[in-house]
Design a protein around this motif. Structure first.
Motif, PDB file in Angstrom:
ATOM      1  N   HIS B  12      45.198  29.899  58.794  1.00 21.22           N
ATOM      2  CA  HIS B  12      45.371  30.780  59.939  1.00 21.22           C
ATOM      3  C   HIS B  12      45.975  32.124  59.631  1.00 21.22           C
ATOM      4  O   HIS B  12      45.968  32.976  60.491  1.00 21.22           O
ATOM      5  N   VAL B  13      46.501  32.340  58.466  1.00 23.20           N
ATOM      6  CA  VAL B  13      46.962  33.700  58.198  1.00 23.20           C
ATOM      7  C   VAL B  13      45.810  34.577  57.739  1.00 23.20           C
ATOM      8  O   VAL B  13      45.727  35.744  58.071  1.00 23.20           O
ATOM      9  N   ARG B 194      62.718  39.374  52.653  1.00 24.44           N
ATOM     10  CA  ARG B 194      61.399  38.775  52.470  1.00 24.44           C
ATOM     11  C   ARG B 194      60.426  39.701  51.748  1.00 24.44           C
ATOM     12  O   ARG B 194      59.379  39.252  51.272  1.00 24.44           O
ATOM     13  N   PRO B 351      51.516  34.288  51.670  1.00 23.84           N
ATOM     14  CA  PRO B 351      50.833  35.051  52.723  1.00 23.84           C
ATOM     15  C   PRO B 351      51.132  36.536  52.660  1.00 23.84           C
ATOM     16  O   PRO B 351      50.217  37.353  52.752  1.00 23.84           O
TER      17      PRO B 351
ATOM     18  N   PHE C 136      50.709  19.790  52.026  1.00 26.82           N
ATOM     19  CA  PHE C 136      51.504  20.676  52.860  1.00 26.82           C
ATOM     20  C   PHE C 136      52.662  19.913  53.489  1.00 26.82           C
ATOM     21  O   PHE C 136      53.781  20.411  53.599  1.00 26.82           O
ATOM     22  N   ILE C 139      55.425  19.338  50.960  1.00 27.43           N
ATOM     23  CA  ILE C 139      56.241  20.541  50.771  1.00 27.43           C
ATOM     24  C   ILE C 139      57.166  20.740  51.965  1.00 27.43           C
ATOM     25  O   ILE C 139      58.355  21.036  51.817  1.00 27.43           O
ATOM     26  N   GLU C 214      54.353  27.982  59.912  1.00 25.41           N
ATOM     27  CA  GLU C 214      52.932  27.985  60.261  1.00 25.41           C
ATOM     28  C   GLU C 214      52.120  28.847  59.304  1.00 25.41           C
ATOM     29  O   GLU C 214      51.029  28.472  58.905  1.00 25.41           O
ATOM     30  N   GLN C 215      52.673  30.006  58.925  1.00 25.62           N
ATOM     31  CA  GLN C 215      51.876  30.935  58.122  1.00 25.62           C
ATOM     32  C   GLN C 215      51.797  30.518  56.669  1.00 25.62           C
ATOM     33  O   GLN C 215      50.927  30.977  55.949  1.00 25.62           O
ATOM     34  N   GLU C 216      52.718  29.680  56.213  1.00 23.33           N
ATOM     35  CA  GLU C 216      52.739  29.358  54.790  1.00 23.33           C
ATOM     36  C   GLU C 216      52.118  28.003  54.507  1.00 23.33           C
ATOM     37  O   GLU C 216      51.205  27.873  53.713  1.00 23.33           O
ATOM     38  N   VAL C 218      50.865  25.798  56.892  1.00 30.07           N
ATOM     39  CA  VAL C 218      50.121  25.378  58.086  1.00 30.07           C
ATOM     40  C   VAL C 218      51.055  24.818  59.162  1.00 30.07           C
ATOM     41  O   VAL C 218      51.499  25.548  60.009  1.00 30.07           O
ATOM     42  N   ARG C 295      63.081  32.603  53.455  1.00 31.05           N
ATOM     43  CA  ARG C 295      62.576  31.651  52.481  1.00 31.05           C
ATOM     44  C   ARG C 295      63.639  30.581  52.310  1.00 31.05           C
ATOM     45  O   ARG C 295      64.793  30.797  52.608  1.00 31.05           O
TER      46      ARG C 295
END
Lengths: 116, 397, 322
Positions: B12-13, B194, B351, C136, C139, C214-216, C218, C295
């Motif tokens: 999704h990214v 970041r 990402p 995922f 992790i 979510e972005q990394e 899922v 992070r």
């Protein structure tokens, strides 16, 4: 100088602002400002058309077909193939084709998307 | 213990199809394989079957966001072949639309970058304010994104004084907001941690791996087609080539944000110095350039864009070739995504590092058929593709 | 007999499971709506007036979806974890003093039990991720445990400083000790800030939504869950939100206490509790809108370099004052 939570004043300012979203199924149609010259659904004026077929020749998406009716050759437009480039309106020598500001060109039936 | 994780073809990214296979050890990325061959649309072949005027609209569809740059590159090529010079007013109008769509592209990217590091609020604000520049493009050209503005011999519409007023008003707003966003990026500590020291690309590596555009400039190398090889009115409109030398994602954000500010000044300057006169020279519908070839380069929002055309004297190009900036940036991405020595890439950085090149894969794909059992590979011609697609889908009429 | 029946009604209807369920869905709606308004969006809109039923609609939709157990998963753990996750969260809400100074369950030293069970929730996140054997999810599970190492100590210490200032480890006594002045207005203000930040981590929300980023990765540890199990996790998360907001209100804002009309104590106490916990929720939502995701290594650095020393200082201050 790094400051944690830099946006804090901004987010509370936005809390008081009116939302930026426009409710789509046009409860708020008056908020949609379309400029003059927007390229939307094609409007065809049969009375002006002289049947020169220029629109057919310039259309890059083959969305125009030439048919014959009682007054001679004329185009019909398949809006589901149209890419809204406006070439036909630009090249029409008698300005029989115009692009309107109707941008919702979606239908359940392909026949609804024919412009005659 | 190391294992592979896939990012893509659906993720999704990066909604665009691309497969990155990461070899990871815990949270650290050791190695990466990138496969870009998921979208091939036969565009270069498609040019050979269209006459030059229709080709503009195909060039526009190579990439939705940088469509102004693609049509600019295409029309410049054809004008060079024809040996025509466009009127000065058209040059300025082209520049205005090009720079406005650069603002649009960079703001879109800034929002996406915020999204990729999980900063949803900044993402929403940036995209809300991006609407202003989309409205401008809509007013000038008639459509929000796909502008259809450049044509062979000039541009298709003129700017009236009312439109000019509207542009100036919106630019003031955009400048204020962009400065605010720059402040947010520079002062919000979660954004700083970041992005700083993440995705390092040293200047030497950037040159070795043919990085282009903002990625190259963020590595401290002053390279911009607008300054090095000026086209349209760029030799008359002054601007600074923005460079930063920290070589990381943070530098790439600042390069793009500063470029937005530069673009705003450029549009203002060109509105002030807009020459009067014709905005277009009329061309016949079918143009037949003399046999020959031509190359044109444009600084698209994502970097250097190159189009090549070869004409055989007929009404269609004999060969058309497009080299998009994303394809040029893929090798340097692979370098940025690999840990080596002190430089460690975490899974969480994937990402934003990949996003920092502003990937646009729809203009990158290359295709080839491979039969593993017979160990054979071949390429389909345009006619075979058409026959295949007609067989699969019935015609529309 | 009557006593037992009363206890059961208390547990199931008010202020027990049914009430908690409704309240937690309401809190999710407030969270989403407020978050959306901070970002100049609309937020939930269609289900019910102003979208107030949207969390319920989402829950029902998830219940009706297909429930898939992946082939490689540990079927027993995979099925057990969502149930346990939901059940422990629900059990913990019974400790909250909603309609009086005591919760449904109350005994001496119940704060320790409460905090211990809260840690088990994070362990369950690890189990859920590991049981689904997705990369995922694995992790995500690892990150959840790493994060636990970071936020658990300051979280506990912020609670400890409250306990010191009220000289008790029982929720009932802590509430009663605030009848004259709330803890947040005293030297415990620092502890409240630390509590709010670590509650974000406990709830896995921005800037600490690292395990489900979510972005990394899922959806991290949630990635393989679907249908009823996901619905349970979602509802469990809502209850956990209510739990932590309620805990914040109880420990720092004086819980259900406030001026009451005699005879209507239950109504007033409940109202005060809801208002106070919504204030805590709005603070948490604001935090969520302000930051980018950290992070996991940065999160640990943040908590060991800043949060733990700060919370120790907070404990020290409280110890000196009281």
């Amino acid at each position: 100088m790094p400051r944690p939570g830099y946006m804090v004043s901004e987010i509370y300012k936005n809390l008081l602002k009116k939302r930026a979203t426009i409710l789509y199924p046009f409860k708020e149609r008056e908020l949609v400002h379309l400029p003059k010259g927007f390229r939307g659904r094609i409007i065809f004026n049969r009375d002006k058309c002289i049947g020169c077929q220029m629109c057919f020749r310039v259309c890059p998406a083959q969305a125009i077909k030439i048919i014959e009716d009682e007054r001679g050759k004329r185009p019909i437009f398949f809006m589901y193939r149209c890419i809204y480039c406006g070439s036909c309106a630009e090249y029409c020598p008698v300005k029989a084709i115009e692009l309107s500001d109707i941008f919702e060109n979606i239908a359940f039936n392909k026949k609804d998307l024919l412009v005659k | 213990m190391s294992f592979y994780i896939p990012i893509g073809p659906q993720h999704h990214v990066h909604p665009e199809p691309l497969l990155m296979k990461f070899k990871v050890e815990g949270e650290q990325v050791i190695d990466v394989e990138i496969n870009v061959s998921y979208t091939h649309r036969g565009i270069e072949k498609g040019f050979e079957y269209r006459d030059y005027m229709k080709g503009i609209f195909l060039a526009e569809r190579i990439c939705g966001i940088c469509n102004a740059a693609h049509t600019l590159c295409y029309t410049q090529n054809i004008e060079q072949l024809l040996g025509k010079e466009i009127p000065p007013r058209a040059k300025y109008l082209r520049l205005i639309v090009e720079e406005l769509s650069r603002i649009h592209s960079h703001l879109l990217w800034l929002g996406l970058a915020a999204h990729q590091i999980g900063f949803e609020t900044l993402f929403m604000y940036v995209w809300r304010d991006r609407e202003k520049v989309l409205d401008l493009l809509e007013t000038i050209t008639g459509n929000r994104v796909v502008t259809a503005y450049n044509t062979i011999g000039g541009v298709r519409r003129d700017i009236t004084p009312e439109i000019e007023q509207k542009i100036r008003k919106s630019l003031d707003y955009l400048e204020e907001r962009t400065k605010y966003f720059k402040k947010v990026v520079m002062e919000e500590p979660t954004v700083l941690v970041r992005t700083q020291n993440v995705g390092i690309l040293k200047p030497r590596e950037a040159i070795e791996l043919f990085a282009v555009g903002p990625v190259l400039r963020a590595s401290g190398i002053k390279h911009d087609i607008r300054a090095d090889d000026p086209y349209i009115a760029h030799d008359e409109v002054p601007f600074n080539v923005v460079t930063y030398d920290t070589c990381d994602v943070y530098a790439r954000i600042l390069v793009r944000v500063d470029e937005i500010l530069e673009c705003i000044n450029m549009v203002r300057y060109s509105l002030d110095h807009l020459p009067s006169g014709e905005y277009r020279i009329r061309m016949p519908v079918i143009v037949r350039p003399p046999p020959g070839e031509s190359v044109s380069r444009v600084e698209a929002p994502r970097g250097e864009l190159l189009h090549y055309v070869r004409s055989d004297g007929s009404d269609k190009p004999y060969r058309y070739k497009v080299r998009t900036p994303t394809l040029a940036n893929i090798p340097s991405t692979a370098r940025m995504l690999t840990s080596r020595g002190d430089y460690i890439v975490y899974i969480a950085d994937i990402p934003i590092i990949f996003g920092s090149i502003d990937p646009c894969l729809c203009c990158t794909g290359r295709v080839m058929f491979i039969d593993i059992e017979k160990s054979k590979s071949w390429v389909w011609t345009y006619n075979e593709l058409v026959r295949y697609s007609l067989k699969r889908f019935e015609r529309h009429d | 007999m009557i006593e037992a029946l009363y206890k059961i009604i208390e547990m199931i209807l008010f202020p027990g499971f049914a009430f908690i369920g409704v309240l937690s869905l309401l809190y999710e709606w407030i969270d989403r709506k407020f978050y959306a308004r901070l970002q100049n969006r609309i937020g939930p809109l269609y289900a019910g007036p102003h979208g107030i039923l949207q969390p319920l609609a989402d829950f029902i939709k998830l219940l009706s979806k297909e429930d898939i157990i992946p082939e490689g998963a540990d079927k027993f753990l995979f099925t057990l974890t969502p149930i346990l996750f939901f059940a422990i969260n629900l059990l913990l809400t019974l400790f909250l003093p909603i309609c009086g100074t005591t919760g449904v369950i109350s005994f001496t030293g119940d704060l320790i039990f409460f905090v211990a069970l809260l840690t088990i929730i994070s362990i369950l996140v690890y189990t859920a991720g590991m049981a689904s054997t997705n990369r995922f999810a694995t992790i995500g599970a690892e990150r959840a445990v790493l994060q636990l190492i970071g936020y658990e100590i300051p979280f506990m210490l912020s609670i400890v400083s409250v306990a010191i200032s009220s000289r008790s480890l029982t929720i009932k006594n802590i509430v009663e000790s605030q009848s004259s002045i709330w803890h947040i207005l005293g030297p415990n203000f620092l502890a409240f800030i630390i509590f709010a930040i670590t509650a974000q981590a406990e709830l896995e929300r921005i800037p600490f939504d690292i395990p489900e980023a979510e972005q990394e990765i899922v959806a991290g540890w949630l990635v393989e869950y679907s249908g009823k199990k996901l619905a349970l996790f979602r509802l469990g998360k809502d209850v956990e939100t209510l739990l932590l907001c309620g805990l914040g209100a109880t420990l720092f804002l004086g819980g259900p206490l406030g001026p009451v009309v005699p005879g209507l104590e239950i109504v007033f106490y409940t109202l005060y509790f809801i208002i106070k916990s919504i204030i805590v929720l709005l603070v948490l939502t604001t935090l969520r809108a302000l930051f980018a995701r950290l992070r996991v290594d940065q999160m640990l650095v943040l908590s060991w370099k800043y949060l733990i020393p700060l919370s120790l200082i907070s404990v020290l201050i409280v110890r000196v004052v009281f």
